[in-house]
Design a protein around this motif. Sequence first.
Motif, short mmCIF file in Angstrom:
data_model
loop_
_atom_site.label_atom_id
_atom_site.label_comp_id
_atom_site.label_asym_id
_atom_site.label_seq_id
_atom_site.Cartn_x
_atom_site.Cartn_y
_atom_site.Cartn_z
N ARG A 52 40.12 39.83 52.42
CA ARG A 52 39.52 38.67 51.76
C ARG A 52 40.18 38.47 50.41
NH1 ARG A 52 33.29 37.98 49.90
NH2 ARG A 52 33.52 35.86 49.16
N GLU A 53 40.56 37.23 50.14
CA GLU A 53 41.14 36.91 48.84
C GLU A 53 40.03 36.91 47.80
OE1 GLU A 53 43.06 33.12 46.60
OE2 GLU A 53 43.85 33.56 48.60
N ILE A 54 40.24 37.65 46.72
CA ILE A 54 39.27 37.72 45.64
C ILE A 54 39.72 36.84 44.48
CG2 ILE A 54 38.07 39.27 44.03
CD1 ILE A 54 37.38 39.72 47.04
N THR A 55 41.00 36.94 44.14
CA THR A 55 41.61 36.10 43.10
C THR A 55 42.97 35.66 43.64
OG1 THR A 55 42.86 37.83 41.95
CG2 THR A 55 40.53 37.55 41.31
N PRO A 56 43.67 34.77 42.93
CA PRO A 56 45.01 34.37 43.39
C PRO A 56 46.02 35.53 43.45
CG PRO A 56 44.18 32.80 41.80
CD PRO A 56 43.22 33.95 41.81
N PHE A 57 45.69 36.68 42.87
CA PHE A 57 46.62 37.81 42.86
C PHE A 57 46.02 39.11 43.39
CE2 PHE A 57 44.51 37.57 38.75
CZ PHE A 57 44.06 38.86 38.58
N PHE A 58 44.81 39.05 43.93
CA PHE A 58 44.14 40.27 44.39
C PHE A 58 43.34 40.01 45.65
CE2 PHE A 58 40.16 42.87 44.16
CZ PHE A 58 40.73 44.07 44.53
N ASN A 59 43.55 40.87 46.65
CA ASN A 59 42.79 40.83 47.91
C ASN A 59 42.14 42.19 48.16
OD1 ASN A 59 44.02 38.30 48.48
ND2 ASN A 59 45.72 39.34 49.48
N PHE A 138 47.15 44.08 45.48
CA PHE A 138 47.58 43.17 44.41
C PHE A 138 48.90 42.53 44.82
CE2 PHE A 138 44.60 45.80 42.17
CZ PHE A 138 44.02 44.94 41.27
#
Length: 174
Positions: A52-59, A138
């Motif tokens: 799941r994508e949490i932020t544009p740079f972290f899953n 990341f």
Amino acid sequence: MAKTMPKQSHSSRASGAGGSLAPWLGVAVIVILADQLTKITIAKLFAYGHGREITPFFNLVLVYNKGAAFSFLAAAGGWQRWAFTLLGVVAALVISYLLKRHAAQRMFCTALAFIMGGALGNVLDRVMYGHVIDFLDFHVGAWHWPAFNVADSAICIGAALLVIDELRRVRGTR
């Protein structure tokens, strides 16, 4: 006549020879618990390979690593499971000795406790599952850092603290 105790030198007090292991083992246990709880949670919430994508740079993504850091020796045929397990156990024993011997050196022992907790967190995975559970992913664009976990993070934090501790010792700023 009262006996007088020999005066301890500063270096023998600083080494903490014979100090208590309890606080440092407590830190390692906290790291292990945080690591295992996060891995159990991710394993329950995600199917292998899904995330799941949490932020544009972290899953968050559930992946397994049969090797060491960066999947080193992941395809080695199975012997690496026990080799890395043994290495983690030996590291924990050596660290226990160092913690006992240098218990008064707070930063040094904190660093070692983080490393021990991380190593044993991954050892538990290897023994229970045959692989290490990784889930922190990341990335920048299409480039992904290899997935890792709380145990790996603790090992890296511990290593950084060891470097800082040594730099402080060399500069005499302890």
